[in-house]
Each structure stands twice: as C-alpha cells, then as structure tokens.
Write an enzyme that holds these catalytic residues in place. Sequence first.
Site, mmCIF file in Angstrom:
data_model
loop_
_atom_site.group_PDB
_atom_site.id
_atom_site.type_symbol
_atom_site.label_atom_id
_atom_site.label_comp_id
_atom_site.label_asym_id
_atom_site.label_seq_id
_atom_site.Cartn_x
_atom_site.Cartn_y
_atom_site.Cartn_z
ATOM 1 N N MET A 104 1.023 -1.188 -0.202
ATOM 2 C CA MET A 104 0.021 -0.025 -0.113
ATOM 3 C C MET A 104 1.045 1.196 -0.140
ATOM 4 S SD MET A 104 -3.689 -0.991 1.945
ATOM 5 C CE MET A 104 -3.140 -0.678 3.698
ATOM 6 N N GLY A 105 2.184 1.071 -0.415
ATOM 7 C CA GLY A 105 3.162 2.195 -0.452
ATOM 8 C C GLY A 105 3.605 2.619 0.643
ATOM 9 N N LEU A 113 6.635 3.049 1.246
ATOM 10 C CA LEU A 113 7.611 1.928 1.273
ATOM 11 C C LEU A 113 8.886 2.147 2.356
ATOM 12 C CD1 LEU A 113 8.097 1.240 -2.571
ATOM 13 C CD2 LEU A 113 6.419 0.056 -0.761
ATOM 14 N N HIS A 170 9.376 -3.359 3.422
ATOM 15 C CA HIS A 170 9.065 -3.858 1.777
ATOM 16 C C HIS A 170 10.209 -4.049 0.960
ATOM 17 C CE1 HIS A 170 5.861 -0.900 3.224
ATOM 18 N NE2 HIS A 170 5.017 -1.896 2.707
ATOM 19 N N GLY A 194 4.744 -10.183 4.453
ATOM 20 C CA GLY A 194 5.586 -10.256 5.423
ATOM 21 C C GLY A 194 4.675 -10.910 6.581
ATOM 22 N N LYS A 234 4.796 -10.108 9.455
ATOM 23 C CA LYS A 234 4.154 -9.102 10.519
ATOM 24 C C LYS A 234 2.594 -9.194 10.621
ATOM 25 C CE LYS A 234 4.261 -4.410 11.905
ATOM 26 N NZ LYS A 234 3.029 -4.078 11.104
ATOM 27 N N GLN A 257 -3.278 -12.057 8.085
ATOM 28 C CA GLN A 257 -3.561 -11.731 6.644
ATOM 29 C C GLN A 257 -2.754 -12.962 5.925
ATOM 30 O OE1 GLN A 257 -2.881 -7.895 4.735
ATOM 31 N NE2 GLN A 257 -0.949 -8.543 4.137
ATOM 32 N N LEU A 271 8.945 -2.589 11.562
ATOM 33 C CA LEU A 271 8.645 -1.521 10.613
ATOM 34 C C LEU A 271 7.214 -1.765 10.242
ATOM 35 C CD1 LEU A 271 11.781 -1.368 8.514
ATOM 36 C CD2 LEU A 271 11.242 -0.233 10.675
HETATM 37 O O1 PAF Z 1 -0.189 -5.878 3.802
HETATM 38 C C1 PAF Z 1 -0.483 -4.769 3.001
HETATM 39 O O2 PAF Z 1 0.247 -4.016 2.703
HETATM 40 C C2 PAF Z 1 -1.984 -5.067 2.273
HETATM 41 O O3 PAF Z 1 -2.981 -5.594 3.213
HETATM 42 C C3 PAF Z 1 -1.901 -5.609 0.908
HETATM 43 C C4 PAF Z 1 -1.493 -7.206 1.188
HETATM 44 C C5 PAF Z 1 -1.072 -4.828 -0.039
HETATM 45 C C6 PAF Z 1 -3.475 -5.436 0.352
HETATM 46 O O4 PAF Z 1 -3.766 -4.513 0.194
#
Ligand code: PAF
Length: 275
Positions: A27-28, A30, A34, A144, A146, A150, A181
């Site tokens: 989601m940017g 970074l 990332h 990740g 973290k 998810q 982070l």
């Molecule tokens: O973990 C994230 O940054 C978000 O949940 C993802 C996997 C990019 C989905 O929007």
Amino acid sequence: MVVVNDYESFQKERKKLQGSVGFVPTMGALHSGHLSLIQRAREECDFVVVSIFVNPTQFLEGEDLDKYPRKDEADKKICQRAGVDILFMPTVYSIYNRDELLLEAPRVRGFILEGAKRPGHFDGVLQIVMKLLNIVKPNRAYFGKKDAQQLALIEQMVRDYFIDTTIVPCEIVRDESGLALSSRNVYLSEDEKQRALSLSRSLKLASDMISSGELDTVKIKEAMQELLLKSVDKLDYVAIVDREFNNLETVEIGNSIILVAAFVGTTRLIDNLWL
Ligand code: PAF
C-alpha cells in the site's frame, strides 16, 4: 522500470516478461520491510512486479484511509533503485466496479483477533489480493509475517481457489530499537515510539519465559499484558495460537505464533513472534 496505472497497460507490459515473476503487493509508503520483500523477489525470480494501491475496501469506517501515508514519488525512486521491472499503481476506478462480486473471509479464522477487532477488514484484503494475483499472474508472491493472520488467510485463499502462485512468507524487519517496521510508524511521536517498544519487549519477555521452560500460555499472556499495560494506551489483544490460528493452552515449539495488537496514542500497532 515501467510505471502503469491500469489493467490494460499492465497486461501489455506483463506479456513482455518471459520468465518467472515475483510479486510484492503493497500500500506504498515503502520502508526497509518492503525492500526486503523486493530484494527476496529479485533474488528468486527473473522479474519483479510491485503494486502500490491503498485499498479502500480493507479500511473500516472511521479508520485511517484518508490520512494513510502516500509517498508516490519517493516510492517510485525506491522501486527504481531496487530493480523493480513493473510498478503497478492502479486507480481505484480501474480496479473496482459497482455492485461487484464479493469475496468473504472464512467465518472463523477471518473473524478472530484482527478480524474481530476489524470486522470486514479481511474481506477487503482477500478481494484485492485475489484481483492483484489474477492481474499480475506471478509465480511467487511475497508477504511479511508481521501481518500473520493476513498471510494465513491469503495462503488459505490460494489453496481454496487453486490459484497457481506460491506464497512466500518473509521475516519481520525491525529498526535498531526493535520496533517492527510499519508504514503507520510515521504517525508516532517520539514519546509514542518509546512506548511502542513495549510490543516487541513483551514478545521478548514471552520468548525468555519459554526459553526458561514456561509453556503455559495463560501465564505467558498475563506477564505480557502486565508489561504492555504500563506503556500502551489500549491493549486490543495478546494471543498465542498455533499456525492454523487455534488458541493454544501450551506453547508448541515449531507450531506457535504469539500475537499482540495495541494502540499507542491513536495509532494501532501489531507485532508477533513465530516459534
Ligand atoms: O499488507 C498490505 O500492505 C495490504 O494488506 C495488501 C496485502 C497490500 C493488500 O492491500
């Protein structure tokens, strides 16, 4: 590196990639976490695709969608330097349709812990990850540890829907003080940053107790809660689960995750330790 903003342009570029593709959805905003995913993808695949999309469907009413950090120009430079081949930055309108078919997180695993505190969050995560995997068609996708729940749900989705992508779990990256982070760390004041360290400290405490032979999860959670409540503003949960996210009474080395979620100021933070 090419930057594309819609499905059709992405497909044109994707067709040019003859070889294995590693995908890092983000989601940017970074950070080094990332970057470690991008580097791993770089090492393991011929080409690397990164997506940056602040996905509205995974934010609940009243959450930080509008103020979520957006750093598009800096992110582009980071991706360019990291050797990304395609940076996919779609608009909301190119990704979502009106009245579209919806994906739902599993009723149990999707609605405990993070799912209980943020009901519907994982529906949105799975919806966007399904779309992105279908668009990018990667051989490997990097997530990740973290966001442990998810990750588990995405692994389940890939299994349940027979998606031909290998999900690669990647280690948590911490700063020198131990703070995991997160793009949301930018919200923390200096004082809050100090207090946020209680999350990783509580995990260290748990790990020390386990090393000394304490495997009773009630005792470990109590000790963690005592430490956390001195520093955080609201403790959402401390949990010890197996890798399938079932609650554990006794720590199982090699099959446990200790999770914590708490507010420091108005920022909600999560952290965990895989044992
Ligand atoms: O973990 C994230 O940054 C978000 O949940 C993802 C996997 C990019 C989905 O929007």
